[in-house]
Design an enzyme around this catalytic site. Structure first.
Site, PDB file in Angstrom:
ATOM      1  N   CYS A   1       0.877  -1.173   0.000  1.00  0.00           N
ATOM      2  CA  CYS A   1       0.000   0.000   0.000  1.00  0.00           C
ATOM      3  C   CYS A   1       0.908   1.214   0.000  1.00  0.00           C
ATOM      4  O   CYS A   1       1.570   1.505   0.994  1.00  0.00           O
ATOM      5  CB  CYS A   1      -0.919   0.009   1.217  1.00  0.00           C
ATOM      6  SG  CYS A   1      -1.977   1.474   1.318  1.00  0.00           S
TER       7      CYS A   1
ATOM      8  N   GLU B   1      -3.842   1.227  -6.118  1.00  0.00           N
ATOM      9  CA  GLU B   1      -2.872   0.231  -6.575  1.00  0.00           C
ATOM     10  C   GLU B   1      -2.721   0.392  -8.083  1.00  0.00           C
ATOM     11  O   GLU B   1      -3.578   0.985  -8.754  1.00  0.00           O
ATOM     12  CB  GLU B   1      -3.311  -1.190  -6.221  1.00  0.00           C
ATOM     13  CG  GLU B   1      -3.197  -1.546  -4.740  1.00  0.00           C
ATOM     14  CD  GLU B   1      -1.782  -1.519  -4.188  1.00  0.00           C
ATOM     15  OE1 GLU B   1      -0.825  -1.285  -4.986  1.00  0.00           O
ATOM     16  OE2 GLU B   1      -1.610  -1.697  -2.982  1.00  0.00           O
TER      17      GLU B   1
END
Length: 254
Positions: A2, A115
């Protein structure tokens, strides 16, 4: 992994949602649609106030922490840029994280996270990375599982100088499934509300029991939508970053 996320809730909302009892009104962070490593971020944590002596009841606080954990033994704060994530498979054993996993756990509120997926550009035939915004249904909020640490800056002589101490954090990640798994193999872990108290309680120090609290965000039920490449530049911010990217052939239909 992340590496970017979104955090736009006001501190007043976070105080209410997480039943916080300690927040300094002068501590404020602007909403961010492009939170990046080394930014200050909101964290919910529990600790016993030092001025109340040993054994005092832990208080739930909302604090701004620097994203990128700097272990207490680090010689330089620069190490934090490489410590933005901790893998759930090894977080209890890694020297950089194991003490924090037992004693210094927190929640990092997020609207969702970004992402990137490697795709082929139809115009050039070259590979590029397409960003996706991954989020729970509706206006849901993710409580990302995190750890925090204190670091003493050796350049500051006095312990009571506010600049002497730096509080930093990291996000725990796991293997990705559902929408997130189609984009990237890793994603952040989140806790359900039923597990907030146990996760934040500094008195809970059984690593096996703590690991059972960690689940996939929204039980894996997430939505992913392609967004503008503008999110790639940390200088870009604003709600427009969350607009769904429309392919040229789809735009022609409207």
């Amino acid at each position: 992994m992340c590496g970017r996320y979104v955090s736009t809730r006001s501190p007043q909302d976070l105080v209410r949602l997480f039943h916080v009892t300690g927040w300094r009104a002068e501590e404020r962070l602007a909403p961010s649609w492009n939170v990046a490593p080394t930014d200050d971020v909101w964290a919910v944590l529990e600790r016993s106030p030092r001025d109340r002596g040993e054994g005092a009841t832990a208080e739930r606080e909302l604090r701004p922490l620097r994203w990128g954990l700097v272990p207490s033994w680090a010689k330089d704060r620069a190490i934090g840029a490489r410590m933005i994530n901790a893998r759930v498979e090894t977080v209890h054993a890694k020297p950089a994280f194991r003490r924090a996993f037992l004693r210094h756990r927190c929640l990092l509120p997020a609207d969702g996270f970004y992402e990137w997926e490697a795709v082929k550009d139809p115009a050039t035939g070259r590979s590029r990375k397409q960003p996706y915004f991954i989020h729970p249904e509706g206006e849901g909020l993710l409580a990302l599982a995190g750890l925090y640490a204190y670091w003493r800056d050796p350049a500051v002589k006095q312990d009571d100088d506010p600049a002497a101490w730096l509080m930093t954090c990291t996000i725990i990640t796991t293997e990705a499934t559902d929408a997130a798994g189609r984009v990237h193999p890793r994603m952040p872990l989140a806790l359900t509300e039923a597990h907030y108290d146990a996760w934040l309680d500094p008195g809970h120090q059984d690593p096996d029991r703590l690991r059972t609290l960690l689940t996939r965000p929204a039980d894996g039920h997430l939505h992913a939508r392609p967004v503008s490449m503008a999110v790639n530049d940390v200088r870009n911010n604003g709600p427009q970053l969350l607009d769904e990217l429309v392919a040229p052939d789809e735009a022609d239909r409207h």
